[in-house]
Scaffold this active site. Structure first.
Site, mmCIF file in Angstrom:
data_model
loop_
_atom_site.group_PDB
_atom_site.id
_atom_site.type_symbol
_atom_site.label_atom_id
_atom_site.label_comp_id
_atom_site.label_asym_id
_atom_site.label_seq_id
_atom_site.Cartn_x
_atom_site.Cartn_y
_atom_site.Cartn_z
ATOM 1 N N HIS A 72 -2.996 -9.288 3.141
ATOM 2 C CA HIS A 72 -4.532 -9.648 3.552
ATOM 3 C C HIS A 72 -4.878 -10.593 4.504
ATOM 4 C CE1 HIS A 72 -5.966 -8.618 -0.878
ATOM 5 N NE2 HIS A 72 -5.624 -7.519 -0.258
ATOM 6 N N ARG A 106 -1.289 -1.702 -7.180
ATOM 7 C CA ARG A 106 -1.033 -2.576 -6.101
ATOM 8 C C ARG A 106 -2.237 -3.861 -6.645
ATOM 9 N NH1 ARG A 106 -1.451 -4.426 -0.727
ATOM 10 N NH2 ARG A 106 -3.476 -5.288 0.135
ATOM 11 N N ARG A 163 0.735 -1.281 0.166
ATOM 12 C CA ARG A 163 0.126 -0.024 -0.169
ATOM 13 C C ARG A 163 0.768 1.364 0.114
ATOM 14 N NH1 ARG A 163 -1.877 -3.663 3.774
ATOM 15 N NH2 ARG A 163 -3.792 -4.448 3.292
ATOM 16 N N TYR A 190 -9.462 -10.641 -6.936
ATOM 17 C CA TYR A 190 -8.645 -10.362 -8.031
ATOM 18 C C TYR A 190 -8.785 -11.769 -8.908
ATOM 19 C CZ TYR A 190 -6.567 -6.625 -5.238
ATOM 20 O OH TYR A 190 -6.439 -5.750 -4.682
ATOM 21 N N LYS A 239 -1.711 -3.249 7.724
ATOM 22 C CA LYS A 239 -2.791 -3.103 8.628
ATOM 23 C C LYS A 239 -2.755 -3.637 10.083
ATOM 24 C CE LYS A 239 -6.226 -1.495 5.043
ATOM 25 N NZ LYS A 239 -7.536 -1.748 4.287
ATOM 26 N N HIS A 280 -3.075 2.684 -5.513
ATOM 27 C CA HIS A 280 -3.928 1.413 -5.218
ATOM 28 C C HIS A 280 -4.077 0.695 -6.662
ATOM 29 C CE1 HIS A 280 -5.046 -0.352 -1.774
ATOM 30 N NE2 HIS A 280 -5.991 -0.950 -2.341
#
Length: 312
Positions: free
Chosen positions: A286, A263, A164, A295, A188, A260
Site C-alpha cells: 500500500h 488478500r 494481488r 482492515y 502498482k 482479492h
C-alpha cells in the site's frame, strides 16, 4: 519520455503552442495526451491509463469548453448530472472526482492554467463497506479442495504473500528465491517489493516448479496448460480467477471467493495476530497507511479484554 508520448498520446494531435485561437477540442486533447504521457512515465499501469483517459475524455466532451475556461461549477454540475443520469453510487462518483481533480491539479502545476477549478471540490462521502475475508476454517476448506499443484500454488502463495492476483500472474521464475523463501513482485506504480513464503507456500511452489521442469519454455512462475508453438504461456488473471471459483465450488465455503478476498484474509489475519499495521501496509504494497486501516477493525470482545488488562 518521447517513447511514452508516442505510445500514450498516439490518438492526439500535439502541436506547438500558437498565439491564434485553437479549437477547444484540440486544446483539451492535447492536455489529456500530455497528462497521460506524464502518468505513464511515472509508472501508472496500462489499465489505469485507459480508465483515466476514459473518465477525463468523457468529462471534457460533456463540458464542451477548453480546459482554460472550465470552472468549479462546471465540474460540480457534471458530477451531479452524471450521478442522476447513470445512478452510480457515491463511492463510484468519488472515484470519478479524484480522477478529474488529479487532471486539473496536474495542468495547474504545469502552469497551463492559472487557477485550479477542482481545488475547492470536497471529497464525496460514502459508506465504507467492511472487507469480507475467510475465517481460518473456511481457509482450510479451500485448501482441502485444491487438487492440482497449480491450484495449491495459487491459494497458498496468494495467502502467504498477500499479493494481488496480477502481481502473482506476472511473477517470473527469476523473481523467485526458494533458498530465502521470498519472491519479488512488481506492484502498482511499478514498485518492487519482497514478499515472503510461509512453509505451506514454499512447499507448494517448490513442488509445482519441480513438476513443471525446465523445458516448457515459460518464463513465468504460473503457467497455462495451453502451448503456443510448443511453449507454455503464463496463466492469465481471468484464468486464475476462474480456478479460484472452481476450487470454491468444490468446497464447503459459501462465500463468493476471489483472489482479492484471499488478500483481505491475509491482511485481517496478520493484524489479528498482532502484526503492526505499518508492516501489514508494507506486506500489501500500500502506498498509504490509510488504505491499510480499512482492515483494522476492532473486535468488541478483544476491546473488552484489553480494557481489563490496560485500564485497571
Amino acid at each position: 519520455v518521447l517513447k511514452c508520448l508516442d505510445l500514450v498520446a498516439d490518438n492526439y494531435k500535439i502541436t506547438e503552442r500558437q498565439a491564434n485561437i485553437i479549437p477547444y477540442t484540440d486544446v483539451n486533447a492535447q492536455m489529456l495526451g500530455y497528462f497521460l504521457a506524464c502518468r505513464s512515465v511515472e509508472g501508472m499501469s496500462k489499465q489505469s491509463l485507459l480508465s483515466y483517459g476514459y473518465i477525463i475524455r468523457n468529462f471534457l466532451e460533456s463540458i464542451k469548453k477548453p480546459v482554460t475556461d472550465i470552472n468549479t461549477l462546471d465540474i460540480r454540475g457534471y458530477l451531479y448530472r452524471y450521478q442522476q443520469e447513470r445512478s452510480v453510487s457515491d463511492r463510484s462518483l468519488e472515484a470519478i472526482r479524484i480522477v478529474i481533480s488529479s487532471f486539473f491539479k496536474w495542468i495547474f502545476e504545469e502552469e497551463y492554467i492559472s487557477k485550479n477549478p477542482a481545488a475547492k471540490l470536497k471529497p464525496i462521502k460514502y459508506e465504507i463497506k467492511e472487507r469480507d475475508f475467510l475465517t481460518p476454517l473456511e481457509m482450510e476448506y479451500l485448501r482441502r479442495e485444491c487438487i492440482t499443484l497449480r491450484e495449491k500454488v495459487l491459494v497458498e502463495v496468494l495467502y502467504s504473500t498477500g499479493c494481488r492476483i496480477s502481481e502473482l500472474t506476472n511473477l517470473k521464475l527469476v523473481d523467485v528465491d526458494l533458498e530465502n523463501k521470498t519472491i519479488q513482485v512488481l506492484g502498482k506504480g511499478k514498485k518492487q517489493r519482497t514478499c515472503y513464503l510461509n512453509p505451506r507456500a514454499y512447499i507448494a511452489l517448490k513442488d509445482y516448479l519441480e513438476y513443471r521442469g525446465k523445458d516448457d519454455g515459460c518464463e513465468y512462475v504460473i503457467a497455462s496448460d495451453r502451448k503456443y508453438n510448443g511453449i507454455r504461456k503464463k496463466l492469465t488473471r481471468s484464468a486464475s480467477e476462474r480456478l479460484i471459483q472452481k476450487i470454491t465450488a468444490r468446497s464447503e465455503v459459501l462465500k463468493h471467493v476471489t483472489p482479492h478476498m484471499i488478500r483481505h484474509t491475509t491482511a485481517t489475519t496478520a493484524l489479528r495476530n498482532g502484526m503492526p499495521i505499518e508492516e501489514v501496509s508494507m506486506l500489501l504494497g500500500h502506498a498509504r497507511l490509510e488504505t491499510t486501516m480499512i482492515y483494522a477493525k476492532v473486535d468488541p470482545a478483544s476491546l473488552k479484554e484489553d480494557h481489563k488488562k490496560y485500564v485497571s
